[in-house]
Design a protein around this motif. Structure first.
Motif, PDB file in Angstrom:
ATOM      1  N   LYS A 192      36.251  83.153  32.360  1.00  0.00           N
ATOM      2  CA  LYS A 192      36.238  81.869  32.919  1.00  0.00           C
ATOM      3  C   LYS A 192      34.766  81.439  33.290  1.00  0.00           C
ATOM      4  CE  LYS A 192      37.657  82.218  37.410  1.00  0.00           C
ATOM      5  NZ  LYS A 192      38.501  82.540  38.461  1.00  0.00           N
ATOM      6  N   ILE A 193      34.340  80.025  33.391  1.00  0.00           N
ATOM      7  CA  ILE A 193      33.311  79.606  33.835  1.00  0.00           C
ATOM      8  C   ILE A 193      33.480  78.792  34.935  1.00  0.00           C
ATOM      9  CG2 ILE A 193      30.828  78.230  33.024  1.00  0.00           C
ATOM     10  CD1 ILE A 193      33.011  79.889  30.462  1.00  0.00           C
ATOM     11  N   GLU A 194      32.659  78.501  36.072  1.00  0.00           N
ATOM     12  CA  GLU A 194      32.897  77.824  37.210  1.00  0.00           C
ATOM     13  C   GLU A 194      31.370  77.220  37.477  1.00  0.00           C
ATOM     14  OE1 GLU A 194      36.280  79.360  40.040  1.00  0.00           O
ATOM     15  OE2 GLU A 194      34.705  81.049  39.437  1.00  0.00           O
ATOM     16  N   ILE A 195      31.583  76.000  37.891  1.00  0.00           N
ATOM     17  CA  ILE A 195      30.435  75.213  38.568  1.00  0.00           C
ATOM     18  C   ILE A 195      30.885  74.728  39.917  1.00  0.00           C
ATOM     19  CG2 ILE A 195      28.799  73.158  38.188  1.00  0.00           C
ATOM     20  CD1 ILE A 195      29.306  73.357  35.292  1.00  0.00           C
ATOM     21  N   LYS A 196      30.125  75.167  40.858  1.00  0.00           N
ATOM     22  CA  LYS A 196      30.490  75.008  42.041  1.00  0.00           C
ATOM     23  C   LYS A 196      29.253  73.739  42.445  1.00  0.00           C
ATOM     24  CE  LYS A 196      30.204  78.669  44.551  1.00  0.00           C
ATOM     25  NZ  LYS A 196      30.422  79.785  45.425  1.00  0.00           N
ATOM     26  N   GLU A 197      29.812  72.913  42.980  1.00  0.00           N
ATOM     27  CA  GLU A 197      28.568  71.854  43.745  1.00  0.00           C
ATOM     28  C   GLU A 197      29.175  71.451  45.043  1.00  0.00           C
ATOM     29  OE1 GLU A 197      27.050  69.880  39.800  1.00  0.00           O
ATOM     30  OE2 GLU A 197      28.899  68.846  40.474  1.00  0.00           O
ATOM     31  N   GLN A 198      28.340  71.414  45.994  1.00  0.00           N
ATOM     32  CA  GLN A 198      28.716  71.134  47.407  1.00  0.00           C
ATOM     33  C   GLN A 198      27.463  70.271  48.280  1.00  0.00           C
ATOM     34  OE1 GLN A 198      29.395  75.094  48.624  1.00  0.00           O
ATOM     35  NE2 GLN A 198      31.790  74.802  48.794  1.00  0.00           N
ATOM     36  N   THR A 199      28.001  69.682  49.167  1.00  0.00           N
ATOM     37  CA  THR A 199      27.174  69.224  50.186  1.00  0.00           C
ATOM     38  C   THR A 199      28.064  68.802  51.311  1.00  0.00           C
ATOM     39  OG1 THR A 199      25.186  67.545  50.545  1.00  0.00           O
ATOM     40  CG2 THR A 199      27.068  66.451  49.358  1.00  0.00           C
ATOM     41  N   ARG A 200      27.479  68.249  52.284  1.00  0.00           N
ATOM     42  CA  ARG A 200      28.321  67.894  53.422  1.00  0.00           C
ATOM     43  C   ARG A 200      29.577  67.113  53.324  1.00  0.00           C
ATOM     44  NH1 ARG A 200      23.654  66.203  58.245  1.00  0.00           N
ATOM     45  NH2 ARG A 200      22.211  67.095  56.920  1.00  0.00           N
TER      46      ARG A 200
END
Length: 162
Positions: free
Chosen positions: A42-50
């Motif tokens: 598995k490959i995941e990309i996490k992207e977060q901001t408020r």
């Protein structure tokens, strides 16, 4: 059979044959390399901001995009999976946590905080954080491959945010 798929499969087989012949003197090196190639789960990309929480997950047959709780799933072709695996094979997974980000916009909310997680044989390797669209140079080709068919509201930045 699809010619692109045939070429990809032949390339993968030839790579495996070459690795086998080169590693005869050191069976441990071959085993480590073979595990990385054959056991990518598995490959995941996490992207977060408020205000944004995005998780993009790739597994051999599908791609799942979760944006602020809204989930969509689409098929992932064997050729696309092979292209992703090819990009992962050139990355030293033991070092991705220490890769240097080329920009710092995520510290002032100018960019989403991103990271890449790669699960191989049950073990997850997580990259250092970086600005969305501007990964460390060692992850650039993988990042481009993962985003090649994904349209997001935030376009990857082309300027350096030092």
């Amino acid at each position: 059979m699809n010619p692109r798929l045939t070429i990809a499969l032949i390339s993968l087989m030839l790579c495996n044959v070459n690795c086998t012949s080169q590693q005869k003197g050191n069976p441990d090196a071959f085993t480590s390399n073979a595990v990385q190639k054959s056991k990518i789960e598995k490959i995941e990309i996490k992207e977060q901001t408020r205000g944004t929480d995005r998780l993009i997950t790739f597994i051999p047959n599908s791609k799942t995009i979760s944006l602020n709780g809204s989930v969509s799933v689409s098929a992932l072709s064997p050729l696309d999976w092979a292209d992703i695996v090819k990009q992962i094979e050139v990355i030293d997974l033991d070092k991705i946590a220490s890769l240097k980000s080329p920009s710092e916009g995520r510290f002032t909310d100018r960019a989403l905080i991103s990271s890449v997680l790669i699960t191989v044989d049950g073990k997850t390797y997580e990259s250092s954080s970086f600005d969305a669209g501007i990964p460390p140079k060692e992850l650039e080709n993988l990042y481009k491959e993962l985003f090649k068919d994904i349209k997001t509201k935030q376009k990857p930045s082309t300027r350096n945010l030092h």
